[in-house]
Write a protein that holds these residues in place. Sequence first.
Motif, mmCIF file in Angstrom:
data_model
loop_
_atom_site.group_PDB
_atom_site.id
_atom_site.type_symbol
_atom_site.label_atom_id
_atom_site.label_comp_id
_atom_site.label_asym_id
_atom_site.label_seq_id
_atom_site.Cartn_x
_atom_site.Cartn_y
_atom_site.Cartn_z
ATOM 1 N N ASN A 203 0.857 -1.162 0.109
ATOM 2 C CA ASN A 203 -0.049 -0.058 -0.136
ATOM 3 C C ASN A 203 0.723 1.370 -0.064
ATOM 4 O O ASN A 203 1.080 1.657 0.952
ATOM 5 C CB ASN A 203 -0.995 -0.016 1.403
ATOM 6 C CG ASN A 203 -1.850 -1.008 1.306
ATOM 7 O OD1 ASN A 203 -2.548 -1.391 0.281
ATOM 8 N ND2 ASN A 203 -2.078 -1.877 2.599
ATOM 9 N N SER A 205 2.252 4.854 -0.227
ATOM 10 C CA SER A 205 1.770 6.236 0.149
ATOM 11 C C SER A 205 2.893 7.230 -0.215
ATOM 12 O O SER A 205 3.883 6.803 -0.751
ATOM 13 C CB SER A 205 1.660 6.311 1.746
ATOM 14 O OG SER A 205 0.794 5.408 2.199
ATOM 15 N N LYS A 206 2.591 8.500 -0.265
ATOM 16 C CA LYS A 206 3.370 9.740 -0.664
ATOM 17 C C LYS A 206 3.811 10.477 0.484
ATOM 18 O O LYS A 206 2.909 10.777 1.463
ATOM 19 C CB LYS A 206 2.514 10.497 -1.557
ATOM 20 C CG LYS A 206 2.243 9.716 -2.794
ATOM 21 C CD LYS A 206 3.361 9.197 -3.755
ATOM 22 C CE LYS A 206 2.982 8.622 -4.989
ATOM 23 N NZ LYS A 206 4.042 8.177 -5.930
ATOM 24 N N ARG A 228 -5.089 15.292 6.994
ATOM 25 C CA ARG A 228 -3.894 14.704 7.325
ATOM 26 C C ARG A 228 -3.233 15.555 8.022
ATOM 27 O O ARG A 228 -3.216 16.776 8.103
ATOM 28 C CB ARG A 228 -3.036 14.470 5.860
ATOM 29 C CG ARG A 228 -3.690 13.465 4.925
ATOM 30 C CD ARG A 228 -3.705 12.076 5.552
ATOM 31 N NE ARG A 228 -4.120 11.087 4.583
ATOM 32 C CZ ARG A 228 -4.526 9.877 5.006
ATOM 33 N NH1 ARG A 228 -4.307 9.303 6.470
ATOM 34 N NH2 ARG A 228 -4.828 8.850 4.251
ATOM 35 N N CYS A 251 0.509 11.205 2.834
ATOM 36 C CA CYS A 251 -0.882 10.989 2.407
ATOM 37 C C CYS A 251 -0.922 9.755 1.435
ATOM 38 O O CYS A 251 0.228 9.208 0.941
ATOM 39 C CB CYS A 251 -1.336 12.303 1.658
ATOM 40 S SG CYS A 251 -0.506 12.783 0.190
ATOM 41 N N SER A 252 -1.993 9.407 1.167
ATOM 42 C CA SER A 252 -2.339 8.424 0.226
ATOM 43 C C SER A 252 -2.122 8.881 -1.466
ATOM 44 O O SER A 252 -2.235 9.973 -1.536
ATOM 45 C CB SER A 252 -3.755 7.756 0.437
ATOM 46 O OG SER A 252 -4.669 8.670 -0.325
ATOM 47 N N LYS A 253 -1.764 7.968 -2.187
ATOM 48 C CA LYS A 253 -1.491 8.154 -3.549
ATOM 49 C C LYS A 253 -2.547 8.994 -4.185
ATOM 50 O O LYS A 253 -2.486 9.648 -5.050
ATOM 51 C CB LYS A 253 -0.916 7.091 -4.288
ATOM 52 C CG LYS A 253 -1.939 5.903 -4.336
ATOM 53 C CD LYS A 253 -1.180 4.648 -4.975
ATOM 54 C CE LYS A 253 -2.206 3.365 -5.034
ATOM 55 N NZ LYS A 253 -1.752 2.166 -5.496
ATOM 56 N N PHE A 285 -3.525 5.885 9.369
ATOM 57 C CA PHE A 285 -3.145 4.675 8.330
ATOM 58 C C PHE A 285 -3.420 3.506 8.893
ATOM 59 O O PHE A 285 -4.318 2.681 8.404
ATOM 60 C CB PHE A 285 -1.529 4.814 7.640
ATOM 61 C CG PHE A 285 -1.563 6.088 6.983
ATOM 62 C CD1 PHE A 285 -1.494 5.895 5.495
ATOM 63 C CD2 PHE A 285 -1.083 7.321 7.419
ATOM 64 C CE1 PHE A 285 -1.057 7.110 4.595
ATOM 65 C CE2 PHE A 285 -0.787 8.410 6.849
ATOM 66 C CZ PHE A 285 -0.975 8.153 5.356
#
Length: 297
Positions: A203, A205-206, A228, A251-253, A285
């Motif tokens: 998973n 993330s960035k 976030r 954060c998520s992609k 997360f």
Amino acid sequence: MNKANNKEELIKYLMIIIGTTITAMGINIFYSPYHLVTGGLSGLAIVVEYVSKNTLGFGVPLWLTNLLVNIPLFIIGIKLKGKSFAGKSIFAAGFLSLALWYTSYIPAVKADLLIAAVFGGVLVGVGIGLVLRASATTGGTDLLATIIKHYFRRLQISNVMLGIDSVIITVGLFVFGVEKAMYALISVFIISKVINSVLEGINYSKAVHIISTKSEEVSVALMKELNRGVTGINGTGMYTGGDKRILFVVCSKNQIVALQKVVTSIDDKAFITITDVREVVGRGFTEPQFDIPRNEA
């Protein structure tokens, strides 16, 4: 505390059982029928099975070769490193032999070499990855490399393992031909990528670093719009000598485009760097997000 530790150990042993079973399926369903030698003890076992079948009239089973080679290696390893060295790896190596036996009854999948290399690589990669996550190994070339490293301390264990696997793959090349060796190398690449994904997480993330003259406004907007957390890091611009506030956000992609829009809408001259993060542990997360109030429309 003991109950928690016992539960954690039980989970690790279950991971070893599942991982070795998946590994054995990849070897028996894809590698052995198509003679793909990807290095390691499994690759050696495939060569031994083929050569013994053509010279002796019967093939030495993969599980037997795995067992017979690992026994002396573990004996030597324990003598050199002590009993604590072996740990769960003895169980993993033993159960892999058992798994190679009971998965040998699963019919091979009819496929071309490319499909065998890809799907075999995925199965073996997932299986080995699970075993490694349980803090164990299946013995074989890993164990042999550790023993060699004990006597030749200047050698790097990764280079020793590469050397051993290269020799086994070369033997497979001469026994089964160049074409199958090339497909085996494709599978080796897939195995390494899948193992990394299992160990480091899939998973993605960035992680974002933002340098802006309006860092306060940007941070408030990001917390409200993306929900976030934002961390401010003090820095100094080496060209101007002025103080800078660097914002750090994970954060998520799927949120990365929205993040850029939020930042540039406030400061179109902001400096933004974005990097991949393999796995994130923490609030938002693996734990619930903060309850940050959003702007009302």
